[in-house]
Design a protein around this motif. Structure first.
Motif, short mmCIF file in Angstrom:
data_model
loop_
_atom_site.label_atom_id
_atom_site.label_comp_id
_atom_site.label_asym_id
_atom_site.label_seq_id
_atom_site.Cartn_x
_atom_site.Cartn_y
_atom_site.Cartn_z
N SER A 265 -126.45 -5.02 -65.28
CA SER A 265 -127.30 -5.39 -66.07
C SER A 265 -127.77 -6.69 -66.26
O SER A 265 -129.01 -7.01 -66.24
CB SER A 265 -126.81 -5.04 -67.61
OG SER A 265 -126.17 -3.48 -67.56
N THR A 266 -126.90 -7.47 -65.97
CA THR A 266 -127.19 -9.15 -65.77
C THR A 266 -128.06 -9.33 -64.62
O THR A 266 -129.05 -10.05 -64.56
CB THR A 266 -125.97 -9.95 -65.78
OG1 THR A 266 -125.16 -9.51 -67.02
CG2 THR A 266 -126.33 -11.47 -65.64
N THR B 174 -124.72 1.44 -70.23
CA THR B 174 -123.63 0.56 -70.58
C THR B 174 -122.93 1.05 -72.16
O THR B 174 -121.71 1.12 -72.20
CB THR B 174 -123.76 -0.89 -70.71
OG1 THR B 174 -124.42 -1.16 -69.27
CG2 THR B 174 -122.63 -1.66 -70.80
N LEU C 250 -128.88 -0.86 -69.99
CA LEU C 250 -128.26 -1.40 -71.33
C LEU C 250 -127.88 0.15 -71.82
O LEU C 250 -126.72 0.07 -72.65
CB LEU C 250 -129.10 -2.16 -72.17
CG LEU C 250 -129.57 -3.41 -71.39
CD1 LEU C 250 -130.77 -4.00 -72.60
CD2 LEU C 250 -128.44 -4.16 -71.44
N TYR D 233 -131.43 -8.06 -65.08
CA TYR D 233 -132.33 -8.76 -66.20
C TYR D 233 -132.77 -10.16 -65.48
O TYR D 233 -133.95 -10.48 -65.65
CB TYR D 233 -131.39 -9.21 -67.44
CG TYR D 233 -132.07 -10.52 -68.01
CD1 TYR D 233 -133.10 -10.26 -68.94
CD2 TYR D 233 -131.49 -11.67 -67.87
CE1 TYR D 233 -133.59 -11.16 -69.61
CE2 TYR D 233 -132.17 -12.73 -68.60
CZ TYR D 233 -133.15 -12.72 -69.61
OH TYR D 233 -133.90 -13.41 -70.26
N LEU E 33 -133.93 -2.03 -66.53
CA LEU E 33 -133.03 -2.57 -67.58
C LEU E 33 -132.58 -2.15 -68.81
O LEU E 33 -131.37 -1.81 -68.99
CB LEU E 33 -133.53 -4.26 -67.90
CG LEU E 33 -132.73 -4.96 -68.90
CD1 LEU E 33 -131.43 -5.16 -68.10
CD2 LEU E 33 -133.56 -6.41 -69.05
N THR F 104 -121.87 -4.02 -66.66
CA THR F 104 -122.24 -5.45 -67.10
C THR F 104 -122.78 -6.29 -66.17
O THR F 104 -123.80 -7.05 -66.39
CB THR F 104 -120.76 -6.33 -67.75
OG1 THR F 104 -120.52 -5.26 -68.71
CG2 THR F 104 -121.40 -7.42 -68.49
#
Length: 233
Positions: A217-218, A185, A182, A221, A178, A214
């Motif tokens: 990454s979500t 990104t 980030l 997570y 993660l 995006t």
């Protein structure tokens, strides 16, 4: 008192200042002419100095940037477009081994895309960002001094992108995966912003990549949150 005898030789003639249309400057030895003289400049005059300055400037410019005439334009375009796929090919060797066993055992959200979607999407995104980098490289005249920041940011985000697969799938480090996403990104967003004022087409081609990062990454997570107590196998 005896008088001083006169000098039998005439006094030497003093040098006269040059005059007329062919007068020369004492500093650069360049002739000063009137507008109607029509005479060609002498060797070493301003014309020769200008030519020499142009040659020196051209040599400096050629040292500052890599000439794009060494290889055909299509070869550079193909090379830049295919470069991002190198990390994808290497990463696919890891994912083919880990997806059927380890990844399938993880708890994932209902909106997680099916596994068959990831490969073609990443292939399209790698092609898009690779061609975008070629447009920027071409616009800046090669690997010049102006290209250090925009292409350096691109190289940084690409390296982070390649590092995610060994971290997440290879080492089963969902949290560090993660963090890597980030950073990827953020660096990709900075790359897109720096490209906008250089080549807007290249910047627009990066937008789908930012959207996918995006989402990834979500998803990373949620997987980390739902499986962080799961022991690595």
């Amino acid at each position: 008192m005896l008088s001083r005898p006169g000098c039998p030789w005439p006094p030497p003639a003093l040098p006269r200042e040059p005059s007329g249309p062919a007068a020369h400057c004492s500093t650069c030895a360049a002739p000063f002419r009137g507008p109607s003289s029509g005479r060609a400049p002498l060797a070493g005059g301003p014309s020769l100095q200008r030519r020499r300055w142009r040659r020196e400037s051209g040599a400096e410019q050629s040292r500052d940037s890599v000439s794009m005439e060494v290889v055909p334009a299509w070869a550079s375009a193909v090379g830049f477009t295919l470069l991002p796929h190198a990390g994808g090919v290497l990463g696919s060797k890891i994912t083919r081994k880990e997806i059927p066993v380890w990844y399938e055992s993880l708890q994932k959200p209902s909106w997680c895309p099916p596994n068959c979607v990831f490969a073609p999407v990443w292939g399209a995104l790698y092609t898009s960002m690779g061609y975008s980098s070629y447009l920027v490289w071409k616009e800046l005249g090669g690997f010049s001094e102006k290209a250090v920041v925009p292409l350096g940011l691109y190289a940084g985000q690409l390296a982070l992108n390649w590092a995610w697969t060994p971290i997440f799938f290879g080492a089963h480090k969902m949290g560090w995966g993660l963090v890597t996403l980030l950073l990827t990104t953020g660096t990709a967003a900075a790359t897109t912003a720096s490209w906008y004022h250089i080549n807007r087409t290249a910047a627009y081609l990066m937008v789908p990549y930012l959207a996918w990062l995006t989402m990834a990454s979500t998803l990373n997570y949620r997987i980390w949150k739902d499986n962080r107590n799961k022991k690595s196998e």
